[in-house]
Design a protein around this motif. Sequence first.
Motif: not given
Length: 306
Positions: A134-143, A155-158
């Motif tokens: 589905a595209g970038i999986d934002y859940g792998h890189r977090l703050k 998750e970080l902003d796009k």
Amino acid sequence: MNIMKFGVVLVTYNRLEKLKIALSCYEKQNKKIDTMIIVNNCSNDGTMEFLKEYSKKCLDYKLIILNMHDNLGGAGGFFEGMKCAMKENIDWVYISDDDAYPKIDTLEELEKVYLKLKNKEEITALCSVVENNAGIDYGHRLKLIKNAFFVKWKELDKVEYEKEYFDVDIFSYVGSAINVNKLFCVGLDRKGFFIYHDDQEHSLRLRKTGKILVCTKSVIHHDTEPKKYQELFWGNYYDTRNRLLMIKYNFPLRYYYTRYYLGYVRDCILCTNKVRKNLLMAAYKDAKNDKMGIHDIYRPGWKIKK
């Protein structure tokens, strides 16, 4: 000049066809790897036989195959793989799953960013961007986000992904390169977690030794569906237990107690689903008692009795 000597740790379990694709991707890297460590987590689908033949292949890197006698879960597999990597003559260990496929320039792009950095000794890890179907999986890189009583990760902003690189606090093992010297400082992941959040907990400890950067031109494709598990299954036990232990072991206890008691009310007192309630009560009980490993009941393959 070989600035970054990469070793790869790849953990596999009963996904032979995906493993074959992943290995072919590492063979084609523009930035050649020095060592490939494959941890076979006691697969029974022909993986061991395939790896025996694969070891005869003429490769331009050192190949190490670790055949486990039991399924140690992701946590145990990565523990054994990284432990082995620390004995090799490499600087960075790139960790990933058997269903994650780096692009031809994935490692090369990590090196490009690293070469531009002035204070290289400050870097603990360099992470690829994880994409799924589905595209970038934002859940792998977090703050991390904290206040007086709550700690959580987001998750970080796009817009961050439009930069060449950016800082994070937490990473998953999918497509993450860890400086081997930092492993000697903080140790390996908690293999007792079995599965889920061992990588996040490990990254919290690694973060204390330096920066974790996401390099946006370095991409790895994770062959998974974008939707997470929504129905109750055995993994919910480990997800809940290990989240609690991650907070307990890395933050002041007030954060753990807040998460524990508010969660217990929601998951164990107010919950009307008896099966779900029993599973989560077991997770809360074991987190309270620091009990890790595989649960006697909630093991891989456990299903709800009809």
